[in-house]
Write an enzyme that holds these catalytic residues in place. Structure first.
Site, mmCIF file in Angstrom:
data_model
loop_
_atom_site.group_PDB
_atom_site.id
_atom_site.type_symbol
_atom_site.label_atom_id
_atom_site.label_comp_id
_atom_site.label_asym_id
_atom_site.label_seq_id
_atom_site.Cartn_x
_atom_site.Cartn_y
_atom_site.Cartn_z
ATOM 1 N N ASN A 161 0.818 -1.216 0.000
ATOM 2 C CA ASN A 161 0.000 0.000 0.000
ATOM 3 C C ASN A 161 0.855 1.272 0.000
ATOM 4 O OD1 ASN A 161 -1.420 -2.041 2.300
ATOM 5 N ND2 ASN A 161 -2.685 -1.469 0.535
ATOM 6 N N HIS A 206 -2.476 -6.114 -3.540
ATOM 7 C CA HIS A 206 -2.391 -4.826 -4.250
ATOM 8 C C HIS A 206 -1.158 -4.708 -5.144
ATOM 9 C CE1 HIS A 206 -5.900 -2.928 -2.572
ATOM 10 N NE2 HIS A 206 -5.528 -3.250 -1.349
ATOM 11 N N HIS A 218 0.216 -13.299 3.808
ATOM 12 C CA HIS A 218 -0.673 -12.161 3.575
ATOM 13 C C HIS A 218 -2.101 -12.667 3.455
ATOM 14 C CE1 HIS A 218 -0.993 -7.948 2.399
ATOM 15 N NE2 HIS A 218 -1.919 -8.308 1.538
HETATM 16 FE FE LIG Z 1 -2.417 -3.909 3.007
HETATM 17 FE FE LIG Z 2 -3.462 -6.859 1.264
#
Ligand SMILES: [Fe+2]
Ligand SMILES: [Fe+2]
Length: 257
Positions: A36, A64, A148
């Protein structure tokens, strides 16, 4: 291991704190989750470089990773930026790396992503994890996994599944640090989520007013990263280099004033 770095406030906190933390805690290796780092979504080559320049040795990512298209070319040439290893065949980049510390110790880093409540259809993290650990263990017994994922159950199961085979399984993605750090019976340090490095007065990093409006109206909304003081969250793991077993895990939470 530093949790998901969100936008400029997160990057600034890393730059301000990591050099002194490296010294104070005698850190051999600093890993940060950067998914991020660029305005809350993905990484650009510039933001990745900024984190490396701040003293991060290895960047992990997550769902992401592909949000900023320019990262696709960058990741092919920069193996210190990892994407989850269980992306299907054909995805650019790699999900594992053997890094060498200043003292010459080899550390394997493996990045996996969960499949429960996650947007991408990933290969099985348990099976891919096993395969990748076997490859890393030909070079080192000190191995850290960034797992994750959204579901606490899936991250816990990965921790138990690889207990004794890796030095640490550290969760990322939820942006909320959990208080369950522990060393599992066979020597793997575990925490469900190391937390976020980003603006503290926010809803997991985004402007709180925008998040609230989305929940209230259920209308599509493009989130902006919040501003203001940041918190740096992470975990420090101590490992016996001879055996690969973890000897300590400690949570880190440092709030800027
Ligand atoms: Fe994140
Ligand atoms: Fe994530």
């Amino acid at each position: 291991m530093i949790g998901d770095v969100v936008g400029k406030p997160g990057r600034k906190a890393v730059a301000a704190l990591v050099p002194s933390l490296r010294e104070e805690l005698k850190l051999d290796l600093v890993i940060a989750n950067g998914e991020n780092a660029a305005a809350g979504r993905g990484l650009t080559p510039g933001t990745a470089q900024e984190l490396f320049d701040a003293g991060v040795d290895v960047l992990t990512s997550g769902n992401h990773i592909w949000d900023k298209k320019e990262i696709i070319d960058y990741i092919r040439d920069h193996p210190r930026l990892l994407r989850p290893a269980n992306y299907p065949d054909g995805a650019p980049g790699v999900g594992r790396l053997v890094a060498t510390t200043a003292s010459g110790e080899k550390v394997g880093i493996l990045h996996l992503m969960g499949r429960v409540y996650m947007p991408a259809a990933m290969d099985c993290p348990f099976r891919v994890g096993r395969r990748e650990i076997d490859k890393l263990r030909t070079e080192t017994h000190v191995i850290l996994i960034d797992m994750h994922g959204e579901a606490t159950s899936e991250k816990s199961a990965i921790g138990w599944h690889f207990d004794g085979e890796v030095s640490a399984v550290l969760g990322t993605h939820t942006h909320v640090q959990t208080a369950d750090e522990q060393i599992l019976p066979k020597g793997t340090a575990f925490i469900t989520d190391v937390g976020m490095t980003g603006p503290v007065a926010s809803v997991i990093g985004v402007k709180k007013e925008e998040a609230i409006t989305k929940f209230l109206t259920q209308m599509p909304k493009k989130f902006e990263t919040a501003t203001g003081p940041a918190i740096l969250c992470g975990a420090v793991v101590e490992v016996d280099g001879a055996t690969g077993r973890a000897t300590a895990i400690r949570r880190i939470r440092i709030q800027e004033t």
